[in-house]
Design a protein around this motif. Structure first.
Motif, short mmCIF file in Angstrom:
data_model
loop_
_atom_site.label_atom_id
_atom_site.label_comp_id
_atom_site.label_asym_id
_atom_site.label_seq_id
_atom_site.Cartn_x
_atom_site.Cartn_y
_atom_site.Cartn_z
N SER A 22 0.83 -1.21 0.00
CA SER A 22 0.00 0.00 0.00
C SER A 22 0.87 1.26 0.00
CB SER A 22 -0.96 0.01 1.19
OG SER A 22 -0.26 0.10 2.41
N ALA A 23 2.01 1.22 0.68
CA ALA A 23 2.92 2.38 0.67
C ALA A 23 3.48 2.61 -0.73
CB ALA A 23 4.05 2.16 1.66
N VAL A 24 3.82 1.54 -1.43
CA VAL A 24 4.33 1.67 -2.80
C VAL A 24 3.25 2.22 -3.72
CG1 VAL A 24 5.16 0.36 -4.80
CG2 VAL A 24 6.10 -0.10 -2.53
N VAL A 25 2.02 1.72 -3.60
CA VAL A 25 0.91 2.21 -4.42
C VAL A 25 0.69 3.70 -4.17
CG1 VAL A 25 -1.61 2.08 -4.75
CG2 VAL A 25 -0.25 -0.01 -4.65
N MET A 26 0.69 4.11 -2.91
CA MET A 26 0.49 5.52 -2.59
C MET A 26 1.63 6.38 -3.11
SD MET A 26 -1.28 5.52 1.19
CE MET A 26 0.04 4.66 2.00
N ALA A 27 2.85 5.89 -3.02
CA ALA A 27 4.00 6.65 -3.52
C ALA A 27 3.94 6.81 -5.03
CB ALA A 27 5.30 5.97 -3.11
N LEU A 28 3.62 5.75 -5.75
CA LEU A 28 3.53 5.82 -7.21
C LEU A 28 2.40 6.76 -7.64
CD1 LEU A 28 4.12 2.09 -8.21
CD2 LEU A 28 5.69 4.02 -8.46
N TYR A 29 1.27 6.68 -6.97
CA TYR A 29 0.15 7.57 -7.31
C TYR A 29 0.53 9.03 -7.06
CZ TYR A 29 -4.44 9.75 -7.37
OH TYR A 29 -5.51 10.57 -7.66
N THR A 30 1.17 9.28 -5.92
CA THR A 30 1.57 10.65 -5.58
C THR A 30 2.56 11.21 -6.60
OG1 THR A 30 1.21 10.19 -3.24
CG2 THR A 30 2.58 12.09 -3.78
N ILE A 31 3.52 10.40 -6.99
CA ILE A 31 4.50 10.83 -8.00
C ILE A 31 3.80 11.09 -9.34
CG2 ILE A 31 6.47 10.06 -9.39
CD1 ILE A 31 7.44 8.58 -6.83
N GLY A 32 2.93 10.18 -9.76
CA GLY A 32 2.22 10.35 -11.02
C GLY A 32 1.31 11.56 -11.03
N PHE A 33 0.57 11.76 -9.96
CA PHE A 33 -0.33 12.92 -9.89
C PHE A 33 0.47 14.22 -9.84
CE2 PHE A 33 -3.16 15.92 -7.75
CZ PHE A 33 -4.27 15.83 -8.58
N SER A 34 1.57 14.21 -9.08
CA SER A 34 2.42 15.41 -8.99
C SER A 34 3.01 15.76 -10.35
CB SER A 34 3.53 15.21 -7.97
OG SER A 34 3.00 14.98 -6.70
#
Length: 114
Positions: A22-34
């Motif tokens: 879940s931490a990896v999913v949140m990190a990838l989403y945050t990077i992509g959205f940013s």
């Protein structure tokens, strides 16, 4: 022979894996959205509305929200199991967190799909 007594939040590999994934999913989403926000020169409400009209963005955002809720639940549950010893108080706090996280999840779902 020494009998080992397991106390606290020892739920094993499954919860450890869920929290790491879940931490990896949140990190990838945050990077992509940013990156999406930074790439666009102007980012108005209409641009944001158009972005979230895309089904892929809705699904990835839903995956982010589910990951966030699972990550939060496992973390809070472990803290409660480790530091709150009275069972009735721990139970009350865990139920309160479950209700709050469920409400947040339903609220996010309504916002995302309305």
């Amino acid at each position: 022979m020494v009998k080992r007594v397991v106390v606290g939040a020892h739920y094993g590999l499954k919860d450890w894996v869920i929290q790491r994934v879940s931490a990896v999913v949140m990190a990838l989403y945050t990077i992509g959205f940013s990156l999406t926000v930074l790439i666009n020169d102007k980012f108005s409400y209409q641009d944001l509305h158009q972005l979230f009209s895309n089904r892929f963005v809705k699904i990835t955002t839903l995956l982010f929200i589910v990951s966030l809720l699972l990550h939060a639940w496992i973390g809070v549950r472990d803290i409660f199991m480790d530091y709150i010893k009275p069972t009735s108080l721990r139970f009350f706090l865990q139920v309160s967190v479950i209700i709050a996280l469920s409400g947040y999840g339903i609220w996010a779902l309504l916002i995302l799909w309305s």
